[in-house]
Design an enzyme around this catalytic site. Structure first.
Site, PDB file in Angstrom:
ATOM      1  N   ASP A  39     -23.984  24.097 -33.857  1.00  0.00           N
ATOM      2  CA  ASP A  39     -23.426  23.510 -32.880  1.00  0.00           C
ATOM      3  C   ASP A  39     -22.960  22.800 -32.437  1.00  0.00           C
ATOM      4  O   ASP A  39     -23.838  22.586 -31.273  1.00  0.00           O
ATOM      5  CB  ASP A  39     -23.653  25.359 -31.495  1.00  0.00           C
ATOM      6  CG  ASP A  39     -22.893  26.232 -32.562  1.00  0.00           C
ATOM      7  OD1 ASP A  39     -24.577  27.344 -32.740  1.00  0.00           O
ATOM      8  OD2 ASP A  39     -22.569  26.900 -32.596  1.00  0.00           O
ATOM      9  N   ASP A 179     -17.776  33.759 -34.816  1.00  0.00           N
ATOM     10  CA  ASP A 179     -19.356  33.558 -34.096  1.00  0.00           C
ATOM     11  C   ASP A 179     -19.214  33.971 -33.066  1.00  0.00           C
ATOM     12  O   ASP A 179     -18.622  33.482 -32.399  1.00  0.00           O
ATOM     13  CB  ASP A 179     -19.011  32.337 -33.894  1.00  0.00           C
ATOM     14  CG  ASP A 179     -20.289  31.178 -33.192  1.00  0.00           C
ATOM     15  OD1 ASP A 179     -19.991  29.838 -33.808  1.00  0.00           O
ATOM     16  OD2 ASP A 179     -21.133  31.771 -32.928  1.00  0.00           O
TER      17      ASP A 179
HETATM   18  C1  DX5 Z   1     -21.184  29.503 -28.988  1.00  0.00           C
HETATM   19  C2  DX5 Z   1     -21.439  29.318 -29.968  1.00  0.00           C
HETATM   20  C3  DX5 Z   1     -23.089  30.921 -30.193  1.00  0.00           C
HETATM   21  C4  DX5 Z   1     -23.871  30.536 -31.045  1.00  0.00           C
HETATM   22  C5  DX5 Z   1     -23.783  32.014 -31.926  1.00  0.00           C
HETATM   23  O1  DX5 Z   1     -20.080  28.018 -28.304  1.00  0.00           O
HETATM   24  O2  DX5 Z   1     -20.905  29.006 -31.238  1.00  0.00           O
HETATM   25  O3  DX5 Z   1     -21.344  32.138 -30.402  1.00  0.00           O
HETATM   26  O4  DX5 Z   1     -23.199  29.863 -32.382  1.00  0.00           O
HETATM   27  O5  DX5 Z   1     -24.450  32.809 -31.022  1.00  0.00           O
HETATM   28  P1  DX5 Z   1     -25.386  34.761 -30.452  1.00  0.00           P
HETATM   29  O6  DX5 Z   1     -25.089  34.894 -31.855  1.00  0.00           O
HETATM   30  O7  DX5 Z   1     -26.608  34.214 -29.669  1.00  0.00           O
HETATM   31  O8  DX5 Z   1     -24.373  34.444 -29.625  1.00  0.00           O
END
Ligand code: DX5
Length: 230
Positions: A39, A179
């Site tokens: 990310d 995501d």
């Molecule tokens: C948001 C990120 C999150 C991450 C996953 O910008 O992209 O969505 O990757 O996070 P969780 O699984 O903790 O929601």
């Protein structure tokens, strides 16, 4: 690589131990991850600032697990080549950050990487209508970008289904990724709506039985829903 037809579980490195990222990549590979997602946040497109290409390149040297970069940055044209050179074979840009999305996707592919388009919750599916021939993955955000640990947005399920219909009509093997807030419960909903690639950060990294169990649980839950979809 999934090629648009399989079921793919992708841990987010945002939820990994930031003091041990190389070992974390190796542990996730051993735990059964299909690939991992970096990310990438620049503090402008989203408030947080996370990893740069040098960190990704350093981790590239310690594992052969495939890497994808989720560019939550204001200038994806500038950032993309750095993350391809760092070892990402899939680079996902936000449609909202691209003045010329067609050109941006063309550029990523010209570097030898696969190209993905991320859609924020407010962004309509039509945004990808004229770039499908340049797209290897569509990421439907099920949270607003910028933070891990947020609640999954069920309101995105009709949008997931709409993207699934667009991809199936187009016919090319384009992956449909989701995501944000993906757990053993929400993955069932997202899979039933049409997703095939699942990012998980918080739930996966905090699973009491460890990451291998978490990945297996996510895979089994998604497989059940995808099977019921067919
Ligand atoms: C948001 C990120 C999150 C991450 C996953 O910008 O992209 O969505 O990757 O996070 P969780 O699984 O903790 O929601």
């Amino acid at each position: 690589m999934n090629g648009g037809s399989g079921l793919v579980i992708v841990p987010s490195m945002l939820a990994a131990d930031q003091s041990r990222l190389g070992e974390e990549c190796r542990a996730l590979a051993a735990a059964g991850a299909d690939r991992v997602q970096w990310d990438v946040m620049d503090g402008r497109f989203v408030p947080a600032i996370t990893v740069g290409p040098d960190v990704v390149a350093a981790c590239r040297r310690v594992t052969d697990l495939p890497f994808e970069a989720h560019l939550m940055v204001e200038d994806p044209d500038e950032a993309a080549p750095h993350f391809v050179r760092a070892g990402c074979d899939l680079v996902i840009v936000h449609a909202e950050a691209c003045r010329h999305l067609h050109r941006t996707l063309t550029g990523i592919r010209s570097l030898g990487a696969r190209a993905g388009v991320a859609l924020n919750p407010h962004t309509p599916v039509d945004t990808i209508a004229h770039v499908l021939d340049l797209t290897d993955l569509v990421l439907v955000m099920t949270v607003n970008p910028g933070f891990g640990g947020q609640e999954y947005l069920p309101a995105m399920e009709p949008k997931i289904a709409a993207v699934r219909a667009v991809i199936d009509r187009h016919g090319a093997p384009i992956e449909l990724e989701v995501d944000g807030g993906i757990t053993d419960v929400t993955i069932r909903r997202a899979a039933a709506a049409g997703a095939g690639v699942f990012i998980s950060g918080s739930w996966l990294s905090r699973h009491p039985a460890g990451r291998a169990a978490a990945i297996a649980e996510l895979r089994a839950a998604a497989r059940q829903s995808i099977g019921a979809r067919a």
